[in-house]
Design a protein around this motif. Structure first.
Motif, PDB file in Angstrom:
ATOM      1  N   GLU A   5       9.976   3.711   5.023  1.00 38.91           N
ATOM      2  CA  GLU A   5       8.524   3.516   5.047  1.00 38.91           C
ATOM      3  C   GLU A   5       7.970   3.972   3.709  1.00 38.91           C
ATOM      4  O   GLU A   5       8.353   5.026   3.205  1.00 38.91           O
ATOM      5  CB  GLU A   5       7.924   4.368   6.173  1.00 38.91           C
ATOM      6  CG  GLU A   5       6.502   4.021   6.476  1.00 38.91           C
ATOM      7  CD  GLU A   5       5.949   4.859   7.637  1.00 38.91           C
ATOM      8  OE1 GLU A   5       4.875   4.508   8.126  1.00 38.91           O
ATOM      9  OE2 GLU A   5       6.593   5.860   8.016  1.00 38.91           O
ATOM     10  N   LYS A   7       4.544   4.993   1.852  1.00 37.49           N
ATOM     11  CA  LYS A   7       3.142   5.317   2.138  1.00 37.49           C
ATOM     12  C   LYS A   7       2.394   5.517   0.838  1.00 37.49           C
ATOM     13  O   LYS A   7       2.977   6.001  -0.137  1.00 37.49           O
ATOM     14  CB  LYS A   7       3.061   6.625   2.929  1.00 37.49           C
ATOM     15  CG  LYS A   7       3.459   6.491   4.366  1.00 37.49           C
ATOM     16  CD  LYS A   7       3.177   7.787   5.091  1.00 37.49           C
ATOM     17  CE  LYS A   7       3.606   7.665   6.553  1.00 37.49           C
ATOM     18  NZ  LYS A   7       3.559   8.938   7.241  1.00 37.49           N
ATOM     19  N   ILE A   8       1.134   5.186   0.825  1.00 30.22           N
ATOM     20  CA  ILE A   8       0.342   5.531  -0.346  1.00 30.22           C
ATOM     21  C   ILE A   8      -0.813   6.421   0.085  1.00 30.22           C
ATOM     22  O   ILE A   8      -1.250   6.386   1.242  1.00 30.22           O
ATOM     23  CB  ILE A   8      -0.183   4.300  -1.133  1.00 30.22           C
ATOM     24  CG1 ILE A   8      -1.159   3.455  -0.312  1.00 30.22           C
ATOM     25  CG2 ILE A   8       0.967   3.463  -1.644  1.00 30.22           C
ATOM     26  CD1 ILE A   8      -1.925   2.465  -1.161  1.00 30.22           C
ATOM     27  N   GLN A   9      -1.257   7.203  -0.902  1.00 28.05           N
ATOM     28  CA  GLN A   9      -2.304   8.170  -0.619  1.00 28.05           C
ATOM     29  C   GLN A   9      -3.560   7.713  -1.359  1.00 28.05           C
ATOM     30  O   GLN A   9      -3.512   7.440  -2.563  1.00 28.05           O
ATOM     31  CB  GLN A   9      -1.843   9.519  -1.169  1.00 28.05           C
ATOM     32  CG  GLN A   9      -2.668  10.687  -0.748  1.00 28.05           C
ATOM     33  CD  GLN A   9      -2.385  11.888  -1.644  1.00 28.05           C
ATOM     34  OE1 GLN A   9      -1.400  11.929  -2.377  1.00 28.05           O
ATOM     35  NE2 GLN A   9      -3.275  12.841  -1.598  1.00 28.05           N
ATOM     36  N   SER A 148       1.815   3.627  -7.116  1.00 24.21           N
ATOM     37  CA  SER A 148       1.459   3.605  -5.692  1.00 24.21           C
ATOM     38  C   SER A 148       0.848   2.260  -5.295  1.00 24.21           C
ATOM     39  O   SER A 148       0.833   1.907  -4.124  1.00 24.21           O
ATOM     40  CB  SER A 148       0.518   4.769  -5.350  1.00 24.21           C
ATOM     41  OG  SER A 148      -0.689   4.641  -6.043  1.00 24.21           O
TER      42      SER A 148
END
Ligand code: THU
Length: 158
Positions: A5, A7-9, A148
């Motif tokens: 997975e 994920k980006i913040q 990202s």
């Protein structure tokens, strides 16, 4: 089979919550939309790049009657920044846009795939994440890096 997975913040800020230097970058990106040349799409985009030498370089989309010959705001800004200050590292980029009605877009717009790839090159040269600020009418999305925005990017060949 394994699953991975990615994920980006994203930080979501109001303009008033930004630091003074970020507010300035956002203002310059918004101002740069005025220098967009977009007689075909009427969608005016501006970008402002903060460099580590203290300079800020702006760019705006430049369209052409032969459509693919034009370029986006982000690429006009990053190519100019590196052509003008080849030694400087990118710190942050702010991106703003006005819709065809001339008003700033409500929802933040994000760079196209080609611009993500182009910006990633300068992030690699910088050796650290280049913060990306996507400016909407009310909210500003802040990402820690170009990477990202471009998971599984093509970064090298041998
Ligand atoms: N455009 C940008 O300058 N940056 C983006 O992030 C998305 C799109 C430009 C390209 C074209 O001139 C116009 O917006 C409409 O797509």
């Amino acid at each position: 089979m394994k699953q991975k997975e990615i994920k980006i913040q994203i930080e979501v800020a109001q303009f008033d919550e930004l630091s003074e230097s970020d507010r300035r970058l956002v203002e310059l990106a918004r101002e740069a939309t005025e220098r967009s040349y977009a007689p075909y799409s009427h969608f005016r985009v501006g970008a402002a790049i903060q460099l580590d030498n203290g300079e800020i370089v702006t760019g705006a989309n430049q369209e052409n009657v032969a459509y693919p010959s034009g370029t986006c705001a982000e690429r006009s800004a990053c190519f100019y920044a590196h052509a003008r200050y080849p030694e400087a590292k990118f710190e942050s980029i702010a991106i703003a846009a006005r819709d065809t009605d001339g008003k700033f877009v409500t929802a933040p717009i994000a760079p196209c795939g080609a611009c993500r790839q182009a910006l990633l090159e300068y992030e690699t040269l910088a050796g650290h994440g280049v913060r990306v600020m996507l400016c909407g009418g009310d909210e500003i999305y802040i990402l820690p890096s170009v990477a990202s925005l471009l998971p599984l990017a093509f970064t090298e060949f041998t």
